[in-house]
Write a protein that holds these residues in place. Structure first.
Motif, PDB file in Angstrom:
ATOM      1  N   PHE A 148     -45.699  47.080  30.959  1.00 49.89           N
ATOM      2  CA  PHE A 148     -45.378  46.434  32.235  1.00 49.89           C
ATOM      3  C   PHE A 148     -46.628  46.043  33.015  1.00 49.89           C
ATOM      4  O   PHE A 148     -46.589  45.098  33.800  1.00 49.89           O
ATOM      5  CB  PHE A 148     -44.535  47.363  33.113  1.00 49.89           C
ATOM      6  N   PHE A 149     -47.708  46.794  32.844  1.00 51.71           N
ATOM      7  CA  PHE A 149     -48.891  46.600  33.690  1.00 51.71           C
ATOM      8  C   PHE A 149     -50.156  46.480  32.856  1.00 51.71           C
ATOM      9  O   PHE A 149     -50.289  47.113  31.813  1.00 51.71           O
ATOM     10  CB  PHE A 149     -49.064  47.799  34.651  1.00 51.71           C
ATOM     11  N   ASP A 150     -51.092  45.701  33.384  1.00 47.79           N
ATOM     12  CA  ASP A 150     -52.401  45.595  32.743  1.00 47.79           C
ATOM     13  C   ASP A 150     -53.413  45.254  33.845  1.00 47.79           C
ATOM     14  O   ASP A 150     -53.030  44.896  34.962  1.00 47.79           O
ATOM     15  CB  ASP A 150     -52.381  44.496  31.670  1.00 47.79           C
ATOM     16  N   LEU A 151     -54.671  45.394  33.531  1.00 43.57           N
ATOM     17  CA  LEU A 151     -55.728  44.907  34.414  1.00 43.57           C
ATOM     18  C   LEU A 151     -56.416  43.750  33.706  1.00 43.57           C
ATOM     19  O   LEU A 151     -56.648  43.815  32.490  1.00 43.57           O
ATOM     20  CB  LEU A 151     -56.760  46.002  34.716  1.00 43.57           C
ATOM     21  N   ASP A 152     -56.728  42.698  34.452  1.00 42.88           N
ATOM     22  CA  ASP A 152     -57.407  41.563  33.821  1.00 42.88           C
ATOM     23  C   ASP A 152     -58.919  41.836  33.744  1.00 42.88           C
ATOM     24  O   ASP A 152     -59.389  42.923  34.106  1.00 42.88           O
ATOM     25  CB  ASP A 152     -57.071  40.249  34.537  1.00 42.88           C
ATOM     26  N   ASP A 153     -59.651  40.852  33.283  1.00 38.70           N
ATOM     27  CA  ASP A 153     -61.090  41.038  33.062  1.00 38.70           C
ATOM     28  C   ASP A 153     -61.851  41.324  34.358  1.00 38.70           C
ATOM     29  O   ASP A 153     -62.950  41.870  34.336  1.00 38.70           O
ATOM     30  CB  ASP A 153     -61.687  39.794  32.392  1.00 38.70           C
ATOM     31  N   ASP A 154     -61.258  40.943  35.482  1.00 37.52           N
ATOM     32  CA  ASP A 154     -61.881  41.215  36.785  1.00 37.52           C
ATOM     33  C   ASP A 154     -61.301  42.458  37.455  1.00 37.52           C
ATOM     34  O   ASP A 154     -61.516  42.690  38.642  1.00 37.52           O
ATOM     35  CB  ASP A 154     -61.693  40.007  37.712  1.00 37.52           C
ATOM     36  N   ASP A 155     -60.534  43.233  36.677  1.00 37.29           N
ATOM     37  CA  ASP A 155     -59.931  44.479  37.173  1.00 37.29           C
ATOM     38  C   ASP A 155     -58.830  44.254  38.196  1.00 37.29           C
ATOM     39  O   ASP A 155     -58.572  45.125  39.037  1.00 37.29           O
ATOM     40  CB  ASP A 155     -60.990  45.419  37.758  1.00 37.29           C
ATOM     41  N   TYR A 156     -58.178  43.107  38.145  1.00 40.08           N
ATOM     42  CA  TYR A 156     -57.024  42.881  39.008  1.00 40.08           C
ATOM     43  C   TYR A 156     -55.751  43.209  38.248  1.00 40.08           C
ATOM     44  O   TYR A 156     -55.622  42.906  37.058  1.00 40.08           O
ATOM     45  CB  TYR A 156     -56.985  41.430  39.502  1.00 40.08           C
ATOM     46  N   LEU A 157     -54.812  43.810  38.971  1.00 38.83           N
ATOM     47  CA  LEU A 157     -53.537  44.175  38.366  1.00 38.83           C
ATOM     48  C   LEU A 157     -52.771  42.941  37.902  1.00 38.83           C
ATOM     49  O   LEU A 157     -52.699  41.936  38.598  1.00 38.83           O
ATOM     50  CB  LEU A 157     -52.696  44.936  39.395  1.00 38.83           C
ATOM     51  N   VAL A 158     -52.184  43.045  36.714  1.00 41.69           N
ATOM     52  CA  VAL A 158     -51.313  42.004  36.181  1.00 41.69           C
ATOM     53  C   VAL A 158     -49.974  42.661  35.856  1.00 41.69           C
ATOM     54  O   VAL A 158     -49.930  43.703  35.207  1.00 41.69           O
ATOM     55  CB  VAL A 158     -51.915  41.394  34.888  1.00 41.69           C
ATOM     56  N   ILE A 159     -48.886  42.054  36.353  1.00 42.14           N
ATOM     57  CA  ILE A 159     -47.540  42.510  35.991  1.00 42.14           C
ATOM     58  C   ILE A 159     -47.127  41.720  34.748  1.00 42.14           C
ATOM     59  O   ILE A 159     -46.995  40.499  34.804  1.00 42.14           O
ATOM     60  CB  ILE A 159     -46.531  42.246  37.128  1.00 42.14           C
ATOM     61  N   LEU A 160     -46.927  42.421  33.656  1.00 45.04           N
ATOM     62  CA  LEU A 160     -46.608  41.747  32.393  1.00 45.04           C
ATOM     63  C   LEU A 160     -45.141  41.349  32.327  1.00 45.04           C
ATOM     64  O   LEU A 160     -44.802  40.344  31.709  1.00 45.04           O
ATOM     65  CB  LEU A 160     -46.970  42.651  31.215  1.00 45.04           C
ATOM     66  N   GLN A 161     -44.278  42.155  32.920  1.00 40.51           N
ATOM     67  CA  GLN A 161     -42.873  41.775  33.033  1.00 40.51           C
ATOM     68  C   GLN A 161     -42.314  42.371  34.312  1.00 40.51           C
ATOM     69  O   GLN A 161     -42.518  43.545  34.607  1.00 40.51           O
ATOM     70  CB  GLN A 161     -42.061  42.215  31.802  1.00 40.51           C
ATOM     71  N   GLU A 162     -41.662  41.505  35.098  1.00 39.35           N
ATOM     72  CA  GLU A 162     -41.096  41.952  36.384  1.00 39.35           C
ATOM     73  C   GLU A 162     -39.730  42.570  36.196  1.00 39.35           C
ATOM     74  O   GLU A 162     -39.367  43.518  36.890  1.00 39.35           O
ATOM     75  CB  GLU A 162     -40.969  40.762  37.339  1.00 39.35           C
ATOM     76  N   GLU A 163     -38.939  42.021  35.300  1.00 37.69           N
ATOM     77  CA  GLU A 163     -37.563  42.474  35.151  1.00 37.69           C
ATOM     78  C   GLU A 163     -37.538  43.796  34.394  1.00 37.69           C
ATOM     79  O   GLU A 163     -38.190  43.950  33.352  1.00 37.69           O
ATOM     80  CB  GLU A 163     -36.757  41.420  34.396  1.00 37.69           C
ATOM     81  N   ILE A 164     -36.776  44.762  34.904  1.00 40.88           N
ATOM     82  CA  ILE A 164     -36.729  46.096  34.309  1.00 40.88           C
ATOM     83  C   ILE A 164     -35.396  46.276  33.588  1.00 40.88           C
ATOM     84  O   ILE A 164     -34.339  46.187  34.215  1.00 40.88           O
ATOM     85  CB  ILE A 164     -36.862  47.197  35.386  1.00 40.88           C
ATOM     86  N   PRO A 165     -35.421  46.550  32.280  1.00 39.01           N
ATOM     87  CA  PRO A 165     -34.180  46.854  31.585  1.00 39.01           C
ATOM     88  C   PRO A 165     -33.524  48.085  32.210  1.00 39.01           C
ATOM     89  O   PRO A 165     -34.212  48.985  32.703  1.00 39.01           O
ATOM     90  CB  PRO A 165     -34.635  47.158  30.144  1.00 39.01           C
ATOM     91  N   ALA A 166     -32.198  48.114  32.199  1.00 40.91           N
ATOM     92  CA  ALA A 166     -31.452  49.182  32.883  1.00 40.91           C
ATOM     93  C   ALA A 166     -31.890  50.574  32.431  1.00 40.91           C
ATOM     94  O   ALA A 166     -31.983  51.497  33.248  1.00 40.91           O
ATOM     95  CB  ALA A 166     -29.955  48.988  32.638  1.00 40.91           C
ATOM     96  N   ASP A 167     -32.213  50.717  31.154  1.00 44.32           N
ATOM     97  CA  ASP A 167     -32.554  52.043  30.646  1.00 44.32           C
ATOM     98  C   ASP A 167     -33.978  52.470  30.992  1.00 44.32           C
ATOM     99  O   ASP A 167     -34.392  53.574  30.636  1.00 44.32           O
ATOM    100  CB  ASP A 167     -32.324  52.113  29.126  1.00 44.32           C
ATOM    101  N   ARG A 168     -34.719  51.629  31.722  1.00 45.11           N
ATOM    102  CA  ARG A 168     -36.083  52.010  32.093  1.00 45.11           C
ATOM    103  C   ARG A 168     -36.305  52.035  33.604  1.00 45.11           C
ATOM    104  O   ARG A 168     -37.430  52.241  34.063  1.00 45.11           O
ATOM    105  CB  ARG A 168     -37.078  51.082  31.401  1.00 45.11           C
ATOM    106  N   VAL A 169     -35.244  51.822  34.359  1.00 43.19           N
ATOM    107  CA  VAL A 169     -35.383  51.770  35.819  1.00 43.19           C
ATOM    108  C   VAL A 169     -35.919  53.099  36.352  1.00 43.19           C
ATOM    109  O   VAL A 169     -36.847  53.127  37.173  1.00 43.19           O
ATOM    110  CB  VAL A 169     -34.037  51.418  36.479  1.00 43.19           C
ATOM    111  N   GLU A 170     -35.368  54.203  35.867  1.00 44.75           N
ATOM    112  CA  GLU A 170     -35.814  55.503  36.364  1.00 44.75           C
ATOM    113  C   GLU A 170     -37.281  55.756  36.029  1.00 44.75           C
ATOM    114  O   GLU A 170     -38.064  56.272  36.856  1.00 44.75           O
ATOM    115  CB  GLU A 170     -34.928  56.610  35.788  1.00 44.75           C
ATOM    116  N   GLU A 171     -37.677  55.379  34.824  1.00 39.63           N
ATOM    117  CA  GLU A 171     -39.084  55.508  34.404  1.00 39.63           C
ATOM    118  C   GLU A 171     -39.997  54.695  35.338  1.00 39.63           C
ATOM    119  O   GLU A 171     -41.049  55.191  35.777  1.00 39.63           O
ATOM    120  CB  GLU A 171     -39.214  55.006  32.958  1.00 39.63           C
ATOM    121  N   LEU A 172     -39.586  53.481  35.652  1.00 35.42           N
ATOM    122  CA  LEU A 172     -40.430  52.634  36.498  1.00 35.42           C
ATOM    123  C   LEU A 172     -40.450  53.137  37.942  1.00 35.42           C
ATOM    124  O   LEU A 172     -41.452  52.988  38.644  1.00 35.42           O
ATOM    125  CB  LEU A 172     -39.973  51.180  36.418  1.00 35.42           C
TER     126      LEU A 172
END
Ligand code: SF4
Length: 64
Positions: free
Chosen positions: A23-47
């Protein structure tokens, strides 16, 4: 549900990246990148846990 980030609050410490690297990464300049915004139902609690562990409270899980 969707993951939202407040990029002004984020301090790029990569805790979220370590907890959910598909779901998350940092780019080459150390800025947060959201790889996917939509959360599958079975991962909502984890997120919710990832958001709760962000020391800057920069992440939130919101309704679509
Ligand atoms: S855990 Fe929070 S402060 Fe750290 S990189 Fe993720 S969003 Fe940014």
């Amino acid at each position: 549900m969707r993951i939202k980030a407040d990029f002004d609050l984020c301090e790029s410490n990569a805790i979220c990246v370590g907890m959910a690297p598909d779901f998350f990464d940092l780019d080459d300049d150390d800025y947060l990148v959201i790889l996917q915004e939509e959360i599958p139902a079975d991962r909502v609690e984890e997120l919710r846990q990832v958001a709760a562990n962000c020391p800057k409270s920069a992440l939130s899980v919101e309704e679509d």
